[in-house]
Design a protein around this motif. Structure first.
Motif, mmCIF file in Angstrom:
data_model
loop_
_atom_site.group_PDB
_atom_site.id
_atom_site.type_symbol
_atom_site.label_atom_id
_atom_site.label_comp_id
_atom_site.label_asym_id
_atom_site.label_seq_id
_atom_site.Cartn_x
_atom_site.Cartn_y
_atom_site.Cartn_z
ATOM 1 N N ILE A 1 0.860 -1.175 0.000
ATOM 2 C CA ILE A 1 0.000 0.000 0.000
ATOM 3 C C ILE A 1 0.899 1.228 0.000
ATOM 4 O O ILE A 1 1.827 1.325 0.807
ATOM 5 C CB ILE A 1 -0.932 0.031 1.232
ATOM 6 C CG1 ILE A 1 -1.878 -1.154 1.180
ATOM 7 C CG2 ILE A 1 -1.688 1.345 1.285
ATOM 8 C CD1 ILE A 1 -2.814 -1.242 2.351
ATOM 9 N N THR A 2 0.609 2.161 -0.893
ATOM 10 C CA THR A 2 1.310 3.433 -0.941
ATOM 11 C C THR A 2 0.392 4.490 -0.356
ATOM 12 O O THR A 2 -0.769 4.593 -0.743
ATOM 13 C CB THR A 2 1.665 3.797 -2.392
ATOM 14 O OG1 THR A 2 2.409 2.720 -2.958
ATOM 15 C CG2 THR A 2 2.453 5.080 -2.457
ATOM 16 N N ILE A 3 0.913 5.297 0.593
ATOM 17 C CA ILE A 3 0.111 6.304 1.294
ATOM 18 C C ILE A 3 0.717 7.679 1.073
ATOM 19 O O ILE A 3 1.931 7.860 1.145
ATOM 20 C CB ILE A 3 0.039 5.985 2.806
ATOM 21 C CG1 ILE A 3 -0.631 4.620 3.000
ATOM 22 C CG2 ILE A 3 -0.695 7.071 3.567
ATOM 23 C CD1 ILE A 3 -0.729 4.157 4.413
ATOM 24 N N ALA A 4 -0.157 8.685 0.832
ATOM 25 C CA ALA A 4 0.284 10.069 0.670
ATOM 26 C C ALA A 4 0.812 10.570 2.001
ATOM 27 O O ALA A 4 0.154 10.436 3.032
ATOM 28 C CB ALA A 4 -0.863 10.943 0.180
ATOM 29 N N ALA A 5 2.004 11.151 2.003
ATOM 30 C CA ALA A 5 2.652 11.607 3.236
ATOM 31 C C ALA A 5 1.902 12.756 3.901
ATOM 32 O O ALA A 5 1.806 12.803 5.128
ATOM 33 C CB ALA A 5 4.090 12.018 2.947
ATOM 34 N N ASP A 6 1.361 13.661 3.110
ATOM 35 C CA ASP A 6 0.736 14.837 3.709
ATOM 36 C C ASP A 6 -0.682 14.587 4.225
ATOM 37 O O ASP A 6 -1.087 15.172 5.222
ATOM 38 C CB ASP A 6 0.725 16.007 2.713
ATOM 39 C CG ASP A 6 0.053 15.659 1.404
ATOM 40 O OD1 ASP A 6 -0.127 14.458 1.138
ATOM 41 O OD2 ASP A 6 -0.285 16.587 0.647
ATOM 42 N N THR A 7 -1.441 13.699 3.607
ATOM 43 C CA THR A 7 -2.826 13.467 4.021
ATOM 44 C C THR A 7 -3.068 12.078 4.597
ATOM 45 O O THR A 7 -4.155 11.808 5.094
ATOM 46 C CB THR A 7 -3.788 13.651 2.828
ATOM 47 O OG1 THR A 7 -3.471 12.668 1.852
ATOM 48 C CG2 THR A 7 -3.698 15.050 2.259
ATOM 49 N N GLU A 8 -2.071 11.203 4.525
ATOM 50 C CA GLU A 8 -2.188 9.814 4.972
ATOM 51 C C GLU A 8 -3.336 9.081 4.284
ATOM 52 O O GLU A 8 -3.972 8.208 4.847
ATOM 53 C CB GLU A 8 -2.318 9.748 6.489
ATOM 54 C CG GLU A 8 -1.079 10.248 7.213
ATOM 55 C CD GLU A 8 -1.147 10.048 8.709
ATOM 56 O OE1 GLU A 8 -2.037 9.326 9.202
ATOM 57 O OE2 GLU A 8 -0.297 10.612 9.400
ATOM 58 N N THR A 9 -3.603 9.467 3.035
ATOM 59 C CA THR A 9 -4.636 8.831 2.221
ATOM 60 C C THR A 9 -4.007 7.753 1.358
ATOM 61 O O THR A 9 -2.992 7.999 0.719
ATOM 62 C CB THR A 9 -5.304 9.886 1.309
ATOM 63 O OG1 THR A 9 -5.809 10.938 2.120
ATOM 64 C CG2 THR A 9 -6.437 9.279 0.509
ATOM 65 N N PRO A 10 -4.611 6.567 1.327
ATOM 66 C CA PRO A 10 -4.063 5.525 0.449
ATOM 67 C C PRO A 10 -4.114 5.973 -1.017
ATOM 68 O O PRO A 10 -5.119 6.477 -1.490
ATOM 69 C CB PRO A 10 -4.986 4.333 0.671
ATOM 70 C CG PRO A 10 -5.670 4.601 1.963
ATOM 71 C CD PRO A 10 -5.741 6.081 2.108
ATOM 72 N N LEU A 11 -3.015 5.774 -1.733
ATOM 73 C CA LEU A 11 -2.937 6.145 -3.139
ATOM 74 C C LEU A 11 -3.015 4.936 -4.057
ATOM 75 O O LEU A 11 -3.543 5.006 -5.159
ATOM 76 C CB LEU A 11 -1.628 6.887 -3.428
ATOM 77 C CG LEU A 11 -1.407 8.192 -2.683
ATOM 78 C CD1 LEU A 11 -0.034 8.735 -3.005
ATOM 79 C CD2 LEU A 11 -2.480 9.196 -3.049
ATOM 80 N N MET A 12 -2.453 3.813 -3.618
ATOM 81 C CA MET A 12 -2.376 2.637 -4.461
ATOM 82 C C MET A 12 -2.272 1.390 -3.586
ATOM 83 O O MET A 12 -1.694 1.429 -2.509
ATOM 84 C CB MET A 12 -1.133 2.737 -5.353
ATOM 85 C CG MET A 12 -0.954 1.588 -6.293
ATOM 86 S SD MET A 12 0.512 1.762 -7.335
ATOM 87 C CE MET A 12 1.805 1.420 -6.170
ATOM 88 N N CYS A 13 -2.828 0.304 -4.103
ATOM 89 C CA CYS A 13 -2.733 -0.982 -3.421
ATOM 90 C C CYS A 13 -2.501 -2.044 -4.477
ATOM 91 O O CYS A 13 -3.265 -2.150 -5.427
ATOM 92 C CB CYS A 13 -4.016 -1.264 -2.649
ATOM 93 S SG CYS A 13 -4.006 -2.859 -1.830
ATOM 94 N N GLU A 14 -1.450 -2.840 -4.336
ATOM 95 C CA GLU A 14 -1.142 -3.923 -5.265
ATOM 96 C C GLU A 14 -1.551 -5.247 -4.655
ATOM 97 O O GLU A 14 -1.143 -5.567 -3.545
ATOM 98 C CB GLU A 14 0.356 -3.950 -5.581
ATOM 99 C CG GLU A 14 0.683 -3.376 -6.918
ATOM 100 C CD GLU A 14 2.158 -3.515 -7.220
ATOM 101 O OE1 GLU A 14 2.623 -4.649 -7.444
ATOM 102 O OE2 GLU A 14 2.814 -2.476 -7.202
ATOM 103 N N LEU A 15 -2.357 -6.002 -5.385
ATOM 104 C CA LEU A 15 -2.775 -7.309 -4.910
ATOM 105 C C LEU A 15 -1.751 -8.364 -5.321
ATOM 106 O O LEU A 15 -1.105 -8.227 -6.355
ATOM 107 C CB LEU A 15 -4.136 -7.661 -5.510
ATOM 108 C CG LEU A 15 -5.293 -6.772 -5.094
ATOM 109 C CD1 LEU A 15 -6.550 -7.145 -5.875
ATOM 110 C CD2 LEU A 15 -5.548 -6.893 -3.611
#
Length: 76
Positions: A1-15
Motif C-alpha cells: 500500500i502506498t500512502i500520501a505523506a501529507d494526508t495519509e490517504t491511500p494512493l495505491m494498493c497492489e494485490l
C-alpha cells in the motif's frame, strides 16, 4: 500500500498474483471429470463465490487470482 505523506490517504494498493483459500461450499464433486473444462459454483473463504472445476470438493485448498476471481489450481 502506498500512502500520501501529507494526508495519509491511500494512493495505491497492489494485490498478490495469487491467494490460497479453502472451498467452504460447493456441490459434491464427480469422479472422472478431471479432463473436462466444465465448471460449477463454489464459495471460498471469506464468502466469495467463484467458478471451479467439477472435481473440487468442500475443504479443498485452491489458488485464486484476486484481481479476476478466477480459479488457478488445487493445492495438494
Amino acid at each position: 500500500i502506498t500512502i500520501a505523506a501529507d494526508t495519509e490517504t491511500p494512493l495505491m494498493c497492489e494485490l498478490p498474483a495469487y491467494i490460497e483459500t479453502v472451498v467452504t461450499y460447493t456441490e459434491p464433486g464427480f469422479a472422472g471429470n478431471t479432463a473436462t473444462n466444465a465448471m460449477k459454483d463454489a464459495t471460498v473463504e471469506p464468502g466469495v463465490s467463484i467458478r471451479v472445476p467439477l472435481f473440487l470438493n468442500e475443504g479443498d485448498r485452491i489458488k485464486v487470482d484476486p484481481r479476476t476471481g478466477e480459479y488457478k489450481e488445487r493445492i495438494k
